[in-house]
Write a protein that holds these residues in place. Structure first.
Motif, PDB file in Angstrom:
ATOM      1  N   LYS A 174      39.299  81.146  41.878  1.00 27.90           N
ATOM      2  CA  LYS A 174      39.950  79.941  42.411  1.00 27.90           C
ATOM      3  C   LYS A 174      41.230  79.649  41.625  1.00 27.90           C
ATOM      4  CE  LYS A 174      39.001  75.132  43.739  1.00 27.90           C
ATOM      5  NZ  LYS A 174      40.129  74.498  43.041  1.00 27.90           N
ATOM      6  N   LYS A 175      41.151  79.750  40.300  1.00 25.07           N
ATOM      7  CA  LYS A 175      42.338  79.542  39.474  1.00 25.07           C
ATOM      8  C   LYS A 175      43.405  80.580  39.797  1.00 25.07           C
ATOM      9  CE  LYS A 175      39.990  77.527  35.440  1.00 25.07           C
ATOM     10  NZ  LYS A 175      39.639  77.760  34.008  1.00 25.07           N
ATOM     11  N   ALA A 176      42.972  81.827  39.991  1.00 29.14           N
ATOM     12  CA  ALA A 176      43.927  82.893  40.289  1.00 29.14           C
ATOM     13  C   ALA A 176      44.650  82.627  41.601  1.00 29.14           C
ATOM     14  CB  ALA A 176      43.202  84.239  40.346  1.00 29.14           C
ATOM     15  N   SER A 177      43.900  82.197  42.599  1.00 31.30           N
ATOM     16  CA  SER A 177      44.503  81.875  43.895  1.00 31.30           C
ATOM     17  C   SER A 177      45.508  80.736  43.757  1.00 31.30           C
ATOM     18  CB  SER A 177      43.410  81.503  44.898  1.00 31.30           C
ATOM     19  OG  SER A 177      43.957  81.101  46.129  1.00 31.30           O
ATOM     20  N   GLU A 178      45.165  79.748  42.947  1.00 31.99           N
ATOM     21  CA  GLU A 178      46.071  78.622  42.730  1.00 31.99           C
ATOM     22  C   GLU A 178      47.347  79.071  42.022  1.00 31.99           C
ATOM     23  OE1 GLU A 178      43.531  76.011  40.589  1.00 31.99           O
ATOM     24  OE2 GLU A 178      42.547  75.201  42.391  1.00 31.99           O
ATOM     25  N   LEU A 179      47.211  80.017  41.089  1.00 26.20           N
ATOM     26  CA  LEU A 179      48.388  80.524  40.382  1.00 26.20           C
ATOM     27  C   LEU A 179      49.328  81.274  41.319  1.00 26.20           C
ATOM     28  CD1 LEU A 179      47.256  81.861  36.878  1.00 26.20           C
ATOM     29  CD2 LEU A 179      48.414  79.720  37.447  1.00 26.20           C
ATOM     30  N   VAL A 180      48.755  82.005  42.271  1.00 29.16           N
ATOM     31  CA  VAL A 180      49.579  82.728  43.244  1.00 29.16           C
ATOM     32  C   VAL A 180      50.522  81.761  43.951  1.00 29.16           C
ATOM     33  CG1 VAL A 180      49.542  84.022  45.418  1.00 29.16           C
ATOM     34  CG2 VAL A 180      47.941  84.619  43.591  1.00 29.16           C
ATOM     35  N   ASP A 181      49.973  80.619  44.359  1.00 24.55           N
ATOM     36  CA  ASP A 181      50.798  79.612  45.032  1.00 24.55           C
ATOM     37  C   ASP A 181      51.743  78.925  44.050  1.00 24.55           C
ATOM     38  OD1 ASP A 181      49.639  80.143  47.481  1.00 24.55           O
ATOM     39  OD2 ASP A 181      48.148  78.551  47.304  1.00 24.55           O
ATOM     40  N   LEU A 202      53.420  95.551  33.783  1.00 25.50           N
ATOM     41  CA  LEU A 202      54.008  95.303  35.101  1.00 25.50           C
ATOM     42  C   LEU A 202      54.925  94.081  35.096  1.00 25.50           C
ATOM     43  CD1 LEU A 202      50.942  96.024  37.423  1.00 25.50           C
ATOM     44  CD2 LEU A 202      52.817  97.568  36.806  1.00 25.50           C
ATOM     45  N   ALA A 203      54.815  93.247  34.072  1.00 24.79           N
ATOM     46  CA  ALA A 203      55.691  92.078  33.952  1.00 24.79           C
ATOM     47  C   ALA A 203      56.917  92.373  33.091  1.00 24.79           C
ATOM     48  CB  ALA A 203      54.915  90.904  33.358  1.00 24.79           C
ATOM     49  N   ASP A 204      57.022  93.577  32.557  1.00 26.74           N
ATOM     50  CA  ASP A 204      58.164  93.959  31.728  1.00 26.74           C
ATOM     51  C   ASP A 204      59.422  94.024  32.594  1.00 26.74           C
ATOM     52  OD1 ASP A 204      60.124  95.476  30.251  1.00 26.74           O
ATOM     53  OD2 ASP A 204      58.506  96.222  28.976  1.00 26.74           O
ATOM     54  N   PRO A 205      60.516  93.381  32.167  1.00 24.33           N
ATOM     55  CA  PRO A 205      61.754  93.377  32.963  1.00 24.33           C
ATOM     56  C   PRO A 205      62.302  94.767  33.274  1.00 24.33           C
ATOM     57  CG  PRO A 205      61.862  91.702  31.256  1.00 24.33           C
ATOM     58  CD  PRO A 205      60.622  92.515  30.967  1.00 24.33           C
ATOM     59  N   HIS A 263      40.867  87.628  30.635  1.00 24.09           N
ATOM     60  CA  HIS A 263      41.246  88.337  29.412  1.00 24.09           C
ATOM     61  C   HIS A 263      42.245  87.558  28.556  1.00 24.09           C
ATOM     62  CE1 HIS A 263      39.180  92.165  29.654  1.00 24.09           C
ATOM     63  NE2 HIS A 263      39.510  92.279  30.925  1.00 24.09           N
ATOM     64  N   HIS A 264      43.185  86.850  29.204  1.00 22.31           N
ATOM     65  CA  HIS A 264      44.306  86.269  28.463  1.00 22.31           C
ATOM     66  C   HIS A 264      44.394  84.752  28.515  1.00 22.31           C
ATOM     67  CE1 HIS A 264      45.959  90.236  27.718  1.00 22.31           C
ATOM     68  NE2 HIS A 264      45.924  90.506  29.011  1.00 22.31           N
ATOM     69  N   GLY A 265      43.602  84.112  29.343  1.00 23.62           N
ATOM     70  CA  GLY A 265      43.717  82.676  29.511  1.00 23.62           C
ATOM     71  C   GLY A 265      44.682  82.334  30.634  1.00 23.62           C
ATOM     72  N   GLU A 266      44.556  81.133  31.174  1.00 25.15           N
ATOM     73  CA  GLU A 266      45.332  80.751  32.355  1.00 25.15           C
ATOM     74  C   GLU A 266      46.835  80.691  32.078  1.00 25.15           C
ATOM     75  OE1 GLU A 266      45.313  77.273  35.825  1.00 25.15           O
ATOM     76  OE2 GLU A 266      43.750  77.313  34.282  1.00 25.15           O
ATOM     77  N   ALA A 267      47.228  80.154  30.932  1.00 22.80           N
ATOM     78  CA  ALA A 267      48.655  80.012  30.635  1.00 22.80           C
ATOM     79  C   ALA A 267      49.349  81.370  30.534  1.00 22.80           C
ATOM     80  CB  ALA A 267      48.842  79.231  29.337  1.00 22.80           C
ATOM     81  N   GLU A 268      48.741  82.295  29.821  1.00 22.19           N
ATOM     82  CA  GLU A 268      49.329  83.625  29.680  1.00 22.19           C
ATOM     83  C   GLU A 268      49.317  84.373  31.008  1.00 22.19           C
ATOM     84  OE1 GLU A 268      50.969  85.265  27.182  1.00 22.19           O
ATOM     85  OE2 GLU A 268      51.002  83.232  26.349  1.00 22.19           O
ATOM     86  N   ALA A 269      48.261  84.182  31.785  1.00 21.85           N
ATOM     87  CA  ALA A 269      48.182  84.833  33.089  1.00 21.85           C
ATOM     88  C   ALA A 269      49.277  84.323  34.017  1.00 21.85           C
ATOM     89  CB  ALA A 269      46.806  84.601  33.713  1.00 21.85           C
ATOM     90  N   GLU A 270      49.573  83.030  33.934  1.00 23.91           N
ATOM     91  CA  GLU A 270      50.653  82.470  34.754  1.00 23.91           C
ATOM     92  C   GLU A 270      51.998  83.070  34.355  1.00 23.91           C
ATOM     93  OE1 GLU A 270      52.913  78.205  35.643  1.00 23.91           O
ATOM     94  OE2 GLU A 270      50.887  78.201  34.777  1.00 23.91           O
ATOM     95  N   LYS A 271      52.211  83.201  33.065  1.00 25.27           N
ATOM     96  CA  LYS A 271      53.458  83.798  32.584  1.00 25.27           C
ATOM     97  C   LYS A 271      53.579  85.242  33.058  1.00 25.27           C
ATOM     98  CE  LYS A 271      54.263  82.697  28.388  1.00 25.27           C
ATOM     99  NZ  LYS A 271      54.204  82.658  26.896  1.00 25.27           N
ATOM    100  N   TRP A 272      52.452  85.962  32.988  1.00 21.11           N
ATOM    101  CA  TRP A 272      52.432  87.365  33.427  1.00 21.11           C
ATOM    102  C   TRP A 272      52.693  87.473  34.931  1.00 21.11           C
ATOM    103  CZ3 TRP A 272      48.800  89.516  36.880  1.00 21.11           C
ATOM    104  CH2 TRP A 272      48.907  90.898  37.050  1.00 21.11           C
ATOM    105  N   LEU A 273      52.042  86.615  35.713  1.00 20.48           N
ATOM    106  CA  LEU A 273      52.187  86.682  37.165  1.00 20.48           C
ATOM    107  C   LEU A 273      53.608  86.342  37.579  1.00 20.48           C
ATOM    108  CD1 LEU A 273      50.542  87.271  39.701  1.00 20.48           C
ATOM    109  CD2 LEU A 273      50.026  84.831  39.869  1.00 20.48           C
ATOM    110  N   THR A 274      54.237  85.422  36.856  1.00 22.21           N
ATOM    111  CA  THR A 274      55.641  85.108  37.124  1.00 22.21           C
ATOM    112  C   THR A 274      56.526  86.314  36.852  1.00 22.21           C
ATOM    113  OG1 THR A 274      55.268  82.778  36.527  1.00 22.21           O
ATOM    114  CG2 THR A 274      57.551  83.569  36.506  1.00 22.21           C
TER     115      THR A 274
END
Length: 347
Positions: free
Chosen positions: A330-337, A148-151, A177-188
């Motif tokens: 909590k981390k996921a919610s923070e990443l959303v913001d 879903l993050a694929d351009p 599954h992927h860690g916070e850093a990778e999840a942030e990159k994916w969510l972006t």
């Protein structure tokens, strides 16, 4: 204690509820505080009343349920809490508004991994966080969350609010599954692929696909069943006819699932009736209603999903423990913001 505007509103609604129903302690009644939408639980409550003669009084809140019970204290009329999402169940337990239940019937019907080890909450159903895909514009029949993050999907994805519990649960599973850093990159990347700012509910995402506003959307599996069979609002059948349900990650870890569940309120004034309701919700009749009328996956061993749900294909649930997902919310919610998800695409 600081009482938020949301809580003040909830208190006002609750006052109306209490004024229009029986006293807190009433023979033949049970009081339910619910995060679940009234139309989803009413068939179950009707069946319970028909079987037992016990009247159900429901207070529906879209927020502030735990705070409401805390504010009421020992005089709370709440008997049973019905909610969705593992985090809301654990939140209720952690806030001290539930009490443990050791019930042979419930423990027999609900598998260990869908129960709190201390007996403070019980899962009743599961649902997949799936991808709705346009039948007309999306050729592929399998997908992953990572994709879903694929351009290639830029400007083609719709979702509801990133802070909604359904999405936060999925995002939390990506962190696990992927860690916070990778999840942030994916969510972006997912944010940049949005067709518009997140809004509406899951059904609205199917409507957006029908309208050609996007090709993919995140949604819960049961909403597809509710739309397909909606006789009161036939336009929803049109929305459903435009989509196919894809179960992400079937070739690897499986599709993210969450639960709906129940808990016995700490100061339940009608405890005997509450336990009767909780037993009923765990047993075959209610589990069949969940499957056939609400289109969720029952937790009772041997209970089958509806034929409508079976038509979507077979779900392979992610085996990631729900407690681990809850721990990352909590981390996921923070990443959303942090990534400005609800602002929509930014490049």
């Amino acid at each position: 204690m600081n009482i938020s505007k949301a809580l003040i509103g909830a208190l006002s609604v609750a006052a109306t509820f209490l004024a229009s129903t029986a006293p807190v302690r009433a023979d033949g009644e049970v009081n339910i505080y619910s995060y679940r939408q009234p139309d989803l639980i009413q068939p179950l409550l009707d069946a319970f009343t028909k079987k037992t003669g016990i009247t159900t009084n429901v207070l529906f809140l879209d927020k502030g349920l735990v705070e409401r019970i805390q504010a009421e204290g020992a005089n709370s009329p709440a008997d049973v809490i019905l909610t969705v999402d593992i985090s809301r169940l654990t939140e209720a337990k952690d806030a001290g508004v539930t009490q443990p239940v050791a019930n042979e019937t419930i423990n027999k019907d609900i598998p260990d991994h869908f129960r709190d080890p201390d007996g403070n909450w019980f899962g009743l159903t599961t649902r997949g966080r799936v991808v709705y895909a346009s039948k007309e514009r999306v050729a592929q029949d399998d997908i992953t969350y990572e994709e879903l993050a694929d351009p290639k999907w830029k400007g083609k994805i719709c979702t509801r609010d990133g802070q909604h519990s359904y999405n936060v649960g999925l995002f939390a599973s990506m962190i696990a599954h992927h860690g916070e850093a990778e999840a942030e990159k994916w969510l972006t990347g997912l944010r940049n692929n949005l067709a518009k700012k997140p809004d509406g509910g899951d059904r609205d995402q199917a409507k957006a696909i029908f309208a050609g506003e996007c090709d993919l959307a995140l949604g819960n599996s049961y909403y597809a069943g509710l739309m397909i069979t909606n006789e009161k609002e036939p336009e929803q059948k049109e929305w459903a006819s435009a989509i196919k349900v894809l179960f992400p990650n079937t070739k690897d870890r499986g599709t993210h699932v969450n639960i709906s569940g129940m808990a016995l309120a700490k100061n339940a004034p009608n405890k005997e009736n509450a336990l009767k309701l909780m037993e009923f919700l765990s047993e075959g009749e209610a589990q069949k209603i969940y499957a056939e009328q609400v289109f969720e996956y029952p937790v009772l061993p041997g209970a089958e999903p509806s034929e409508v749900v079976k038509s979507f294909g077979e779900i392979k649930p992610d085996t990631l423990p729900l407690a681990e997902i809850a721990a990352n919310r909590k981390k996921a919610s923070e990443l959303v913001d942090k990534v400005g998800y609800n602002d929509g695409p930014q490049d």
